[in-house]
Scaffold this active site. Sequence first.
Site, PDB file in Angstrom:
ATOM      1  N   GLU A 302      24.272 -27.144  -1.852  1.00 13.76           N
ATOM      2  CA  GLU A 302      23.920 -25.994  -1.010  1.00 13.76           C
ATOM      3  C   GLU A 302      22.463 -25.604  -1.164  1.00 13.76           C
ATOM      4  O   GLU A 302      21.717 -25.499  -0.183  1.00 13.76           O
ATOM      5  CB  GLU A 302      24.817 -24.802  -1.367  1.00 13.76           C
ATOM      6  CG  GLU A 302      24.549 -23.547  -0.540  1.00 13.76           C
ATOM      7  CD  GLU A 302      24.973 -23.711   0.902  1.00 13.76           C
ATOM      8  OE1 GLU A 302      24.069 -23.862   1.763  1.00 13.76           O
ATOM      9  OE2 GLU A 302      26.180 -23.690   1.179  1.00 13.76           O
ATOM     10  N   ASP A 306      19.391 -25.888   1.611  1.00 11.90           N
ATOM     11  CA  ASP A 306      18.746 -24.686   2.123  1.00 11.90           C
ATOM     12  C   ASP A 306      17.234 -24.733   1.925  1.00 11.90           C
ATOM     13  O   ASP A 306      16.456 -24.410   2.838  1.00 11.90           O
ATOM     14  CB  ASP A 306      19.297 -23.443   1.423  1.00 11.90           C
ATOM     15  CG  ASP A 306      20.745 -23.162   1.783  1.00 11.90           C
ATOM     16  OD1 ASP A 306      21.245 -23.744   2.761  1.00 11.90           O
ATOM     17  OD2 ASP A 306      21.376 -22.345   1.081  1.00 11.90           O
ATOM     18  N   SER A 554      26.038 -24.277   6.922  1.00  6.59           N
ATOM     19  CA  SER A 554      25.067 -24.099   5.839  1.00  6.59           C
ATOM     20  C   SER A 554      23.725 -24.715   6.210  1.00  6.59           C
ATOM     21  O   SER A 554      22.684 -24.293   5.700  1.00  6.59           O
ATOM     22  CB  SER A 554      25.588 -24.738   4.551  1.00  6.59           C
ATOM     23  OG  SER A 554      26.682 -24.030   4.031  1.00  6.59           O
TER      24      SER A 554
END
Length: 639
Positions: A302, A306, A554
């Site tokens: 994640e 990002d 995401s």
Amino acid sequence: MRCSLTTFVTLSLAVASLARPALSPYNVHEKRSAIPAGWSQTRRHESAATLPLRIALKQNNLEFIDEYLYDVSHPKSSNYGKHWSAGEIARKFSPSEESISTVRDWLVENGLASERIRVSSTKGWINVDVTVEEAERLMNTEYNVYTHVSGQEHVACEAYHLPEQISAHVDFVLPSVSFDAKLKRRSGSPSEAAHSLGQPGVGITPKTTGTISQLVTELEQCDEYITPICLRALYGLVYEPVSTDINSFGVVEYTPQAYLQSDLQMFAMNYSTDLIGKEPVMVSIDGGYAQTEYQGFEYNGESDLDLQYGMTLVTGKQNVTLYQTGDMVEGASFNNFLDAIDGSYCTFEGGDDYSEDAEYPDPYGGGYEGPEDCGTVTPAYVISTSYGYNEADLTPFYAERQCAEYAKLGLMGVTILYSSGDDGVAGNGDVCLNPDGTQTVNGTMFNPSFPGVCPYVTSVGATMVKPGASVLDAQPEMACMEVIYSGGGFSNYFAMPSYQKTAVDYYLENYPPNYPATMWNSTGMSRAFPDIAANGANYVVAVDGEFELVYGTSCSSPVSGAIFTMINDARLAAGKSPIGFINPTIYSTDFAGAFNDITEGSNPGCGTEGYNATVGWDPVTGLGTLNFPVLLEKWLALP
């Protein structure tokens, strides 16, 4: 036993009324519909046990928050862009003296000595330690002890009651019906903290189909491999920032999720050379840090995703702030982050509920021992979060008070983005609702996500490049239907905001979903999501020294956040305000044609094909994907 009025209490009310001024009838103030999976009622709570009763007073002027927010966020308003200061917001919404005195008098009239009653320094909380017997009499309820399969115990009731005249001044009472108890990890793997944001497999998490061996850099391969050059081509993002000293972009991560600097540099050397030697600006909240004890896609995927894409798309000139939230023991929730960027949330508003939010200093030992971060962090102009709950995970009161905080951030000029979810019309973990309020994989009712359903955030869905399509085609994208499905639908808690009524009404009138009203909120009066979309499939991400293909909303949220950050850059350079809360603007007629409409695909879930992507807004891809040149032109034309 159920938390309900008993015969004894009903009879005693008449007797009690002789001893104190008459109160209005008792009404149910808050109620939950089911015991969450993994919990069971084990016993009645001991009547002599102490409960730290915390009464959150209703905030003043909250009924006008839409009006205030639209005044600074709608492109037709003469006050567009004239955002409020934190002090102005605190003064406008702090509870009234009438609320304090009314609730205090009620407690005294019910036999609680005035010296036991404490009002918080900022007058948003009334705190009083009572016995279980006193609490049950006060709120016509019954407290039980529930036990989780892990062995942890939790005190709660199924409903509680307040006199009508008191209810008008009270937002909620703790402890009460809140039941998303935050399971504490004391030893072993972090996965034992099953309800903590950031834990592997909890909430919205990216997915991977494994590693790739070859280096991909060509636009012709974007239907199979998404890299920064693909996204720039898809959304027309060609821009060099010039206001980097005053502009800001923040990405929120929840420990144990953490990026690896070696992964960021591996990505930089291959896809973003201006990031070589760069790292995000780390802001630690409640002991948060980029942990390296646990590694692997489930811990690094994640954050690596990002930051690699968020930092690349704003170029190496613009710093990106990493809000690393929560320590390895307690973890954190959205409210812990909100505490840090707005001190009023944890002081006069009392945003936290320690059954759901982490408590600092860690009362159990072994975790972060510093004070809770309250108002210690300046919010960035754009904040992207790729985490989320199911709306049904939380009580309406919990969700509503947090949602109001996002409205206040909008008043301050902050753009809040949240991923819409990866399971189509189902909730995280592919669970759906049952009529009794429980969530199971064989449920049949659509299960929306939170905070995406909050009317004061911008919810971001996912698209993909059509197989065999070129990013240079007129419309190369469709709703994401590989590995994940774009979350979308209609809230069961929040009413439809006026800014999206025309767009959603058009969808419901022209493309009405062919499902019975028992499966979805078909009233036409609830908040619809997502608002926008961005690509969420086949991202090439460096994770633990290898490149992997990654999927999820995401991906979509930080990409959108980077694009909005570049629009802010241009507005700041022109001496204008940041774009702030964008929803009233993007749904307005002024911004017609500013998005690439997605008309193919759907978002399956709950045993159905979900909703369809259609012309105009739809509950799969919202208004569509961002067209940077058009959006930039339109926002620069606003004051």
